[in-house]
Design an enzyme around this catalytic site. Structure first.
Site, mmCIF file in Angstrom:
data_model
loop_
_atom_site.group_PDB
_atom_site.id
_atom_site.type_symbol
_atom_site.label_atom_id
_atom_site.label_comp_id
_atom_site.label_asym_id
_atom_site.label_seq_id
_atom_site.Cartn_x
_atom_site.Cartn_y
_atom_site.Cartn_z
ATOM 1 N N TRP A 283 15.815 92.245 14.754
ATOM 2 C CA TRP A 283 16.410 93.502 13.744
ATOM 3 C C TRP A 283 15.842 92.543 12.433
ATOM 4 C CZ3 TRP A 283 18.419 97.078 14.427
ATOM 5 C CH2 TRP A 283 19.202 97.329 15.835
ATOM 6 N N ASP B 143 21.267 90.318 5.619
ATOM 7 C CA ASP B 143 22.063 91.326 6.631
ATOM 8 C C ASP B 143 23.762 90.594 7.674
ATOM 9 O OD1 ASP B 143 22.480 93.158 9.039
ATOM 10 O OD2 ASP B 143 20.392 93.296 9.943
ATOM 11 N N LYS C 178 30.533 95.571 15.404
ATOM 12 C CA LYS C 178 30.335 94.604 15.581
ATOM 13 C C LYS C 178 31.394 94.227 15.575
ATOM 14 C CE LYS C 178 25.276 95.177 16.473
ATOM 15 N NZ LYS C 178 25.015 95.537 15.682
HETATM 16 C C1 LIG Z 1 23.394 95.735 15.382
HETATM 17 C C2 LIG Z 1 22.682 95.787 14.293
HETATM 18 C C3 LIG Z 1 21.891 96.735 13.303
HETATM 19 C C4 LIG Z 1 21.473 97.604 13.536
HETATM 20 O O1 LIG Z 1 22.460 98.664 12.624
HETATM 21 P P1 LIG Z 1 22.933 100.382 12.831
HETATM 22 O O2 LIG Z 1 24.650 100.275 12.058
HETATM 23 O O3 LIG Z 1 22.929 100.723 14.204
HETATM 24 O O4 LIG Z 1 22.287 100.364 12.191
HETATM 25 C C5 LIG Z 1 21.009 95.942 12.078
HETATM 26 N N1 LIG Z 1 20.703 94.128 12.549
HETATM 27 C C6 LIG Z 1 21.768 93.813 12.731
HETATM 28 C C7 LIG Z 1 21.849 91.937 12.676
HETATM 29 C C8 LIG Z 1 22.659 93.952 13.656
HETATM 30 O O5 LIG Z 1 23.165 93.696 15.270
#
Ligand SMILES: *Cc1c(COP(=O)(O)O)cnc(C)c1O
Length: 364
Positions: free
Chosen positions: A103, A173, A197
């Site tokens: 990511w 993030d 998540k």
């Molecule tokens: C799932 C995830 C993303 C992407 O998220 P989207 O909402 O699908 O764009 C980005 N960073 C991390 C750490 C993730 O787990």
């Protein structure tokens, strides 16, 4: 419902049963309104109360300081990969990124489209199986911001402690570990997370941003919808927000409060993670943890077996017994159990029983 699956999906992921049941009860008619929340104006008093309550609950759980705005936006964390440099990476400066895995790499590739992007530290040489030590971080004193990925969902690594970047805004993030533990929001300039998540259904993205970072975007000609000031000025009601998703986020936030808040959530998450890692480490090498011990995630537990054949067998047989989502991400293989807030302890205990039983049948 006959039986809930043992849901270890990485995202979209398990939601608390109590939240799903409450949403079911309010699905067709919200309160005494004669309609579903989904059928209402986003500018009406009923929806507005939900919207404001979601923000208030997030503020309360994290004790978010008053000089931060909470935004509900769309486009997922992936859109934030672009919005962050578009809004914060002024020409003539550079942004520093910590390369921790899949990511982080996506965030870096996106930032490169907009400006000078430097790597403050990388664990690529270790196949991203660890989070760099804070002492390894190396960035310019005039960096526009430092970006980190709090939890690498695919590799199964997680920051234990965040760096103090002083006057340089720290951007995090937190898509796969938001609400998993208490954090000090004031260490960050900006936090973002897709909801699917740990926070609710897909379709909502949370941004927590310090007010001094909101203003005229760093780049010229940034689309209105991709400017933080657009959403901040309009309290996330510039255009139609994902109303039902925000309602669900609020229900999840209420549930976290009912569980005792973030400290209680962390205690339960640590208990679940310890049980699973102990089972891996105590298997005499039959199961092998992927992430280095100090960097192990309490949200995504990645592990391997001796051969890919055995891993395939594990994935297949676990599925037949009601376990969902244990196959590792296609980019790294192996196995992964995502044990987010809403995954009950019983699911983890059931998985460990299955692992022991599988081992006894397959040990050479
Ligand atoms: C799932 C995830 C993303 C992407 O998220 P989207 O909402 O699908 O764009 C980005 N960073 C991390 C750490 C993730 O787990």
């Amino acid at each position: 419902m006959a039986k809930r699956a043992y849901n270890f999906n990485a995202g979209p992921a398990a939601l608390p049963l109590a939240v799903l049941e409450r949403a079911r009860d309010q699905f067709v008619e919200f309160g005494n309104s004669g309609m579903s929340l989904m059928e209402m104006s986003h500018r009406g008093a009923i929806y507005e109360a939900v919207h404001n309550e979601a923000e208030a609950n997030l503020r309360e759980l994290y004790a978010i300081p008053d000089n931060y705005k909470v935004l509900f936006v769309q486009g997922g964390a992936s859109t934030q990969f672009a919005m962050i440099p578009m809004n914060l990476l002024r020409p003539g400066t550079s942004a520093a990124y910590v390369a921790t895995g899949s990511w982080a790499t996506k965030a870096i590739e996106e930032a490169k489209l907009f400006g000078d992007t430097k790597i403050a530290a990388s664990s690529e040489a270790d196949k991203y199986m660890r989070i760099p030590a804070i002492s390894e971080l190396d960035y310019s004193a005039d960096a526009a911001y430092v970006h980190l990925t709090s939890n690498e969902t695919i590799e199964g690594t997680q920051w234990v402690e965040y760096p103090d970047t002083g006057s340089i805004p720290l951007v995090g993030d937190l898509s796969s570990d938001i609400l998993c533990r208490p954090i000090d929001v004031s260490k960050f300039g900006l936090i973002y997370a897709g909801a699917q998540k740990n926070l609710g259904p897909s379709g909502v993205t949370i941004v927590i941003i310090r007010e001094d970072l909101i203003g005229k975007p760093a780049l010229s000609a940034v689309p209105t919808m991709l400017r933080y000031d657009t959403h901040a000025k309009a309290s996330s009601l510039y255009n139609t927000p994902p109303t039902f998703g925000i309602y669900m986020v609020n229900e999840v936030l209420k549930w976290v409060k009912e569980q005792g808040g973030l400290a209680a959530m962390e205690a339960l998450n640590r208990q679940k993670a310890k049980l699973l890692y102990d089972a891996i480490d105590g298997s005499g090498g039959f199961y092998i943890g992927c992430a280095q011990t100090e960097s192990r995630s309490i949200m995504n537990v990645t592990f391997r077996l001796g051969t890919e054949e055995l891993e395939k067998k594990f994935a297949k047989e676990s599925e037949a017994q009601g376990f969902v989502g244990l196959k590792g991400h296609r980019s790294v293989g192996g196995l992964r159990a995502s044990i987010y807030n809403a995954v009950p302890l019983e699911s983890v205990e059931a998985l460990i029983s299955f692992m022991k039983e599988f081992q006894s049948r397959n040990e050479g």
